[in-house]
Design a protein around this motif. Structure first.
Motif, PDB file in Angstrom:
ATOM      1  N   ILE A 167     -35.736  59.873 -31.310  1.00  0.00           N
ATOM      2  CA  ILE A 167     -35.238  61.041 -30.413  1.00  0.00           C
ATOM      3  C   ILE A 167     -36.325  61.848 -30.435  1.00  0.00           C
ATOM      4  O   ILE A 167     -37.072  62.249 -31.428  1.00  0.00           O
ATOM      5  CB  ILE A 167     -34.039  61.416 -31.037  1.00  0.00           C
ATOM      6  N   SER A 168     -36.799  62.465 -29.058  1.00  0.00           N
ATOM      7  CA  SER A 168     -37.545  63.445 -28.977  1.00  0.00           C
ATOM      8  C   SER A 168     -37.189  64.322 -27.861  1.00  0.00           C
ATOM      9  O   SER A 168     -36.226  64.169 -27.129  1.00  0.00           O
ATOM     10  CB  SER A 168     -39.235  62.695 -28.824  1.00  0.00           C
ATOM     11  N   ARG A 169     -37.894  65.321 -27.599  1.00  0.00           N
ATOM     12  CA  ARG A 169     -37.566  66.185 -26.631  1.00  0.00           C
ATOM     13  C   ARG A 169     -38.840  67.024 -26.055  1.00  0.00           C
ATOM     14  O   ARG A 169     -39.999  67.177 -26.697  1.00  0.00           O
ATOM     15  CB  ARG A 169     -36.673  67.575 -27.047  1.00  0.00           C
ATOM     16  N   ASP A 170     -38.760  66.994 -24.563  1.00  0.00           N
ATOM     17  CA  ASP A 170     -39.770  67.590 -23.927  1.00  0.00           C
ATOM     18  C   ASP A 170     -39.340  69.310 -23.497  1.00  0.00           C
ATOM     19  O   ASP A 170     -38.556  69.008 -22.472  1.00  0.00           O
ATOM     20  CB  ASP A 170     -40.297  67.016 -22.728  1.00  0.00           C
ATOM     21  N   ASN A 171     -39.571  70.246 -24.079  1.00  0.00           N
ATOM     22  CA  ASN A 171     -38.813  71.560 -23.577  1.00  0.00           C
ATOM     23  C   ASN A 171     -39.542  71.876 -22.443  1.00  0.00           C
ATOM     24  O   ASN A 171     -38.681  72.507 -21.699  1.00  0.00           O
ATOM     25  CB  ASN A 171     -39.376  72.432 -24.639  1.00  0.00           C
ATOM     26  N   ALA A 172     -40.513  71.662 -22.069  1.00  0.00           N
ATOM     27  CA  ALA A 172     -41.107  72.022 -20.618  1.00  0.00           C
ATOM     28  C   ALA A 172     -40.290  71.195 -19.703  1.00  0.00           C
ATOM     29  O   ALA A 172     -40.297  71.848 -18.515  1.00  0.00           O
ATOM     30  CB  ALA A 172     -42.587  71.492 -20.395  1.00  0.00           C
ATOM     31  N   LYS A 173     -39.837  70.069 -19.925  1.00  0.00           N
ATOM     32  CA  LYS A 173     -39.133  69.451 -18.715  1.00  0.00           C
ATOM     33  C   LYS A 173     -37.633  69.367 -19.176  1.00  0.00           C
ATOM     34  O   LYS A 173     -36.871  68.872 -18.360  1.00  0.00           O
ATOM     35  CB  LYS A 173     -39.596  67.885 -18.675  1.00  0.00           C
ATOM     36  N   ASN A 174     -37.208  70.131 -20.018  1.00  0.00           N
ATOM     37  CA  ASN A 174     -35.740  70.154 -20.405  1.00  0.00           C
ATOM     38  C   ASN A 174     -35.224  68.842 -20.490  1.00  0.00           C
ATOM     39  O   ASN A 174     -34.010  68.551 -19.953  1.00  0.00           O
ATOM     40  CB  ASN A 174     -35.031  71.025 -19.424  1.00  0.00           C
ATOM     41  N   THR A 175     -35.600  67.943 -21.214  1.00  0.00           N
ATOM     42  CA  THR A 175     -35.632  66.416 -21.227  1.00  0.00           C
ATOM     43  C   THR A 175     -35.687  66.271 -22.729  1.00  0.00           C
ATOM     44  O   THR A 175     -36.389  66.287 -23.449  1.00  0.00           O
ATOM     45  CB  THR A 175     -36.299  65.832 -20.418  1.00  0.00           C
ATOM     46  N   VAL A 176     -34.457  65.401 -23.118  1.00  0.00           N
ATOM     47  CA  VAL A 176     -34.367  64.751 -24.236  1.00  0.00           C
ATOM     48  C   VAL A 176     -34.254  63.089 -24.278  1.00  0.00           C
ATOM     49  O   VAL A 176     -33.928  62.520 -23.219  1.00  0.00           O
ATOM     50  CB  VAL A 176     -33.035  65.011 -25.117  1.00  0.00           C
ATOM     51  N   TYR A 177     -35.264  62.539 -24.960  1.00  0.00           N
ATOM     52  CA  TYR A 177     -35.383  60.954 -24.906  1.00  0.00           C
ATOM     53  C   TYR A 177     -34.779  60.206 -26.081  1.00  0.00           C
ATOM     54  O   TYR A 177     -34.665  60.890 -27.272  1.00  0.00           O
ATOM     55  CB  TYR A 177     -37.017  60.612 -24.793  1.00  0.00           C
ATOM     56  N   LEU A 178     -34.611  59.004 -25.852  1.00  0.00           N
ATOM     57  CA  LEU A 178     -34.359  58.195 -26.748  1.00  0.00           C
ATOM     58  C   LEU A 178     -35.201  56.928 -26.858  1.00  0.00           C
ATOM     59  O   LEU A 178     -34.679  56.009 -25.793  1.00  0.00           O
ATOM     60  CB  LEU A 178     -32.767  57.827 -27.180  1.00  0.00           C
ATOM     61  N   GLN A 179     -36.036  56.560 -27.529  1.00  0.00           N
ATOM     62  CA  GLN A 179     -36.630  55.260 -27.541  1.00  0.00           C
ATOM     63  C   GLN A 179     -36.212  54.407 -28.332  1.00  0.00           C
ATOM     64  O   GLN A 179     -36.077  54.681 -29.570  1.00  0.00           O
ATOM     65  CB  GLN A 179     -38.209  55.760 -28.000  1.00  0.00           C
ATOM     66  N   MET A 180     -35.656  53.241 -27.742  1.00  0.00           N
ATOM     67  CA  MET A 180     -35.195  52.199 -28.431  1.00  0.00           C
ATOM     68  C   MET A 180     -35.867  50.966 -28.691  1.00  0.00           C
ATOM     69  O   MET A 180     -36.090  50.325 -27.489  1.00  0.00           O
ATOM     70  CB  MET A 180     -33.707  51.992 -28.065  1.00  0.00           C
ATOM     71  N   ASN A 181     -36.283  50.671 -29.721  1.00  0.00           N
ATOM     72  CA  ASN A 181     -37.131  49.543 -30.224  1.00  0.00           C
ATOM     73  C   ASN A 181     -36.269  48.108 -30.814  1.00  0.00           C
ATOM     74  O   ASN A 181     -35.340  48.975 -31.645  1.00  0.00           O
ATOM     75  CB  ASN A 181     -38.384  49.765 -30.828  1.00  0.00           C
ATOM     76  N   SER A 182     -36.814  47.077 -30.879  1.00  0.00           N
ATOM     77  CA  SER A 182     -36.173  45.986 -31.697  1.00  0.00           C
ATOM     78  C   SER A 182     -34.575  46.030 -31.465  1.00  0.00           C
ATOM     79  O   SER A 182     -33.949  46.027 -32.208  1.00  0.00           O
ATOM     80  CB  SER A 182     -36.422  46.415 -33.134  1.00  0.00           C
ATOM     81  N   LEU A 183     -34.245  46.074 -30.094  1.00  0.00           N
ATOM     82  CA  LEU A 183     -32.859  46.410 -29.925  1.00  0.00           C
ATOM     83  C   LEU A 183     -31.947  44.886 -30.331  1.00  0.00           C
ATOM     84  O   LEU A 183     -32.601  43.803 -30.112  1.00  0.00           O
ATOM     85  CB  LEU A 183     -32.494  46.365 -28.247  1.00  0.00           C
TER      86      LEU A 183
END
Length: 117
Positions: free
Chosen positions: A69-85
């Motif tokens: 999980i990560s966040r880009d405060n400048a874009k007001n966006t949170v991400y969830l990178q999912m690998n090895s699903l």
């Protein structure tokens, strides 16, 4: 009020990757933490990953080492990178924003992730 809009879900083969995004708008300055939850058919909604306003993260044991999980405060966006699903990752994934004041939760509409060959 806070509005959360998820994107990035889809169908992926086992072992593949996806990145989910959650765009926040509204009174986002009042949000203390953001999180991703998921709900599989017939199961309760469960926490997947959280990130605080200071950047501290926490993960469910089932996704540790695979999801980030990560966040880009400048874009007001949170991400969830999912690998090895894995097939057991199949669920509707929801973005969550939590405000300590008033103990208020905000939810997005959800995005479907399906892991299948």
């Amino acid at each position: 009020q806070v509005q959360l809009v998820e994107s990035g879900g889809g169908l992926v083969q086992p072992g593949g990757s996806l990145r989910l995004s959650c765009a926040a708008s509204g009174s986002i300055g009042s949000i203390n933490a953001m999180a991703w939850y998921r709900q599989a058919p017939g199961k309760q909604r469960e926490m997947v990953a959280t990130i605080t306003s200071s950047g501290s993260t926490n993960y469910a044991d089932s996704v540790k080492g695979r999801f980030t999980i990560s966040r880009d405060n400048a874009k007001n966006t949170v991400y969830l990178q999912m690998n090895s699903l894995k097939p057991e990752d199949t669920a509707v994934y929801y973005c969550n924003g939590f405000r300590v004041l008033g103990f208020r939760n905000y939810w997005g509409q959800g995005t479907q992730v399906t892991v299948s060959s």
